[in-house]
Design a protein around this motif. Structure first.
Motif, PDB file in Angstrom:
ATOM      1  N   TYR A  27     -20.416   1.428 -32.762  1.00 60.28           N
ATOM      2  CA  TYR A  27     -19.539   2.579 -33.023  1.00 60.28           C
ATOM      3  C   TYR A  27     -19.056   3.174 -31.704  1.00 60.28           C
ATOM      4  CZ  TYR A  27     -18.673   7.596 -33.963  1.00 60.28           C
ATOM      5  OH  TYR A  27     -18.153   8.865 -34.005  1.00 60.28           O
ATOM      6  N   GLN A  30     -16.534   0.871 -29.852  1.00 55.21           N
ATOM      7  CA  GLN A  30     -15.217   0.908 -30.507  1.00 55.21           C
ATOM      8  C   GLN A  30     -14.464   2.181 -30.145  1.00 55.21           C
ATOM      9  OE1 GLN A  30     -15.389   0.958 -34.799  1.00 55.21           O
ATOM     10  NE2 GLN A  30     -13.247   0.405 -35.034  1.00 55.21           N
ATOM     11  N   LYS A  31     -15.155   3.307 -30.175  1.00 49.70           N
ATOM     12  CA  LYS A  31     -14.527   4.584 -29.834  1.00 49.70           C
ATOM     13  C   LYS A  31     -14.142   4.632 -28.349  1.00 49.70           C
ATOM     14  CE  LYS A  31     -14.768   7.040 -33.708  1.00 49.70           C
ATOM     15  NZ  LYS A  31     -13.584   7.672 -34.339  1.00 49.70           N
ATOM     16  N   GLU A  33     -13.459   2.111 -26.279  1.00 49.15           N
ATOM     17  CA  GLU A  33     -12.335   1.233 -25.975  1.00 49.15           C
ATOM     18  C   GLU A  33     -11.018   1.776 -26.523  1.00 49.15           C
ATOM     19  OE1 GLU A  33     -13.600  -2.604 -27.372  1.00 49.15           O
ATOM     20  OE2 GLU A  33     -14.721  -3.024 -25.527  1.00 49.15           O
ATOM     21  N   SER A 344     -17.713  -7.594 -25.364  1.00 49.43           N
ATOM     22  CA  SER A 344     -17.644  -6.331 -26.120  1.00 49.43           C
ATOM     23  C   SER A 344     -18.753  -6.238 -27.146  1.00 49.43           C
ATOM     24  CB  SER A 344     -16.279  -6.209 -26.800  1.00 49.43           C
ATOM     25  OG  SER A 344     -15.242  -6.089 -25.842  1.00 49.43           O
TER      26      SER A 344
END
Length: 383
Positions: A27, A30-31, A33, A344
């Motif tokens: 989570y 993702q935030k 990036e 990632s």
């Protein structure tokens, strides 16, 4: 001296960790990036009272201190989802308004900070002054029943997700020619306040901004405490910022080492786990020792602050040690993962970027070494 973890603190750690792990590093990555604020995690922690754990109970907070807030910062980061905005909204703004705000200011802002529904960020750094408070040029001039603010602030975190910003401004000059400072709560939608995104290469959920204050009018009730008392107020908030920053870095170090140890136990080359090779295990063991040492000094600094004892030396040392330890842990973890260390999927690079940023901010290691040399060792001032 007792190093036993109290049941209250153990329960706090477990509760914060459980919520944070529901979101996890995937989570956060993702935030980061996407440069999107981790609002869902913030709201979940706020709902359970952890964002405002250091806010007085009478305003809806947890009634704890910096020790408890540091635990929250550490455990969120140890789950792979560090919340950088806790350093400004809870550690600086929460502490400053709780300690120096008027009863009306406390009633207006503290319940919102406690629940996580409101956020007040902090604006001190300027393009030509950095954090040198004596050279701040942003000025607040009396105008009728209030003040007019003019100036510019640089590298301000989270203004896009904040309700207000605590602005440090010059309201006079003392006999030595240094700035007399005052703090003002300014709404982020105030006329004349413009926030311009400041692009940075580090992938962070919290965006950076340059603020332009062009004749921003605030009423007198937005002044924190009394005019000219800002220097004391600022430094009351900066020690908590350094301690919570250190706690966050300790958590990042813990997360990196946990991921690396798990990977080193499972990854096999030449029929044995790579963790059986000293070239891998010693780097991780060294980083573990450094993270534990940083955690101890961080805990000491938080305790000193809560006891009302001088905490400047310990806060600076904690910040220094924790930044070095987190980077050491991340470097060892990335190396342990090989090529996967930059993938990632494993989420280590965004954490490295944050830790590297926190070696510079909110105070860089060189200024910490200057502080220790001068104030701890009694050496001549070097700047």
């Amino acid at each position: 001296m007792d190093f036993t973890i109290t049941e209250e603190h153990r329960a706090l750690r477990e509760a914060v960790s459980a919520i944070s792990r529901e979101f996890g590093n995937g989570y956060y990555t993702q935030k980061a990036e996407a440069r999107e604020f981790t609002l869902e995690l913030w709201e979940a922690l706020g709902k359970h009272g952890f964002v405002g754990v250091n806010i007085p109970e009478e305003y809806g907070g947890g009634g704890g201190g910096l020790v408890e807030l540091a635990i929250v910062c550490e455990e969120t980061a140890a789950a792979g989802s560090p919340l950088l905005l806790l350093l400004v909204a809870s550690a600086i703004s929460g502490e400053v308004i709780s300690t120096f705000g008027t009863p009306e200011q406390r009633q207006e802002w503290l319940p919102r900070l406690a629940s996580g529904a409101g956020r007040v960020v902090f604006a001190i750094t300027e393009p030509d002054a950095g954090s040198n408070t004596h050279r701040i040029s942003t000025a607040a001039v009396k105008d009728g029943d209030g003040y007019v603010l003019r100036g510019q602030k640089h590298f301000i975190s989270g203004i896009d997700v904040a309700d207000a910003v605590l602005v440090v401004a010059r309201t006079g000059t003392d006999d030595r020619g240094d700035a007399e400072l005052s703090l003002f709560v300014v709404d982020t939608d105030a006329p004349g306040l413009t926030a311009q995104p400041l692009p940075v290469a580090v992938a962070l959920p919290e965006r950076q901004y340059t603020l332009f204050l062009d004749d921003v009018h605030v009423s007198a009730d937005r002044l924190i405490g009394t005019e000219g008392a800002g220097f004391k107020q600022v430094f009351h908030g900066l020690n908590p910022e350094r301690v919570t920053g250190a706690a966050l870095l300790v958590g990042i170090g813990r997360y990196a080492l946990a991921q690396a140890a798990d990977y080193a136990n499972q990854r096999q080359v030449w029929d044995v786990p790579i963790g059986s090779h000293q070239g891998v295990s010693h780097a991780l063991a060294k980083a573990k020792i450094e993270v534990e040492a940083a955690a101890l000094v961080t805990a000491k600094a938080a305790w000193l602050h809560d006891q009302g004892l001088p905490a400047g030396e310990a806060s600076n040392m904690a910040k220094y040690l924790a930044a070095e330890a987190a980077l050491s842990a991340l470097d060892a973890a990335i190396q342990c993962h090989g090529g996967n260390g930059v993938a990632s999927e494993y989420g280590l690079i965004p954490l490295w970027g944050l830790a590297r940023l926190l070696r510079i901010a909110p105070v860089n290691r060189e200024m910490i070494l200057n502080f220790v040399a001068q104030h701890s060792l009694g050496l001549p001032r070097s700047y």
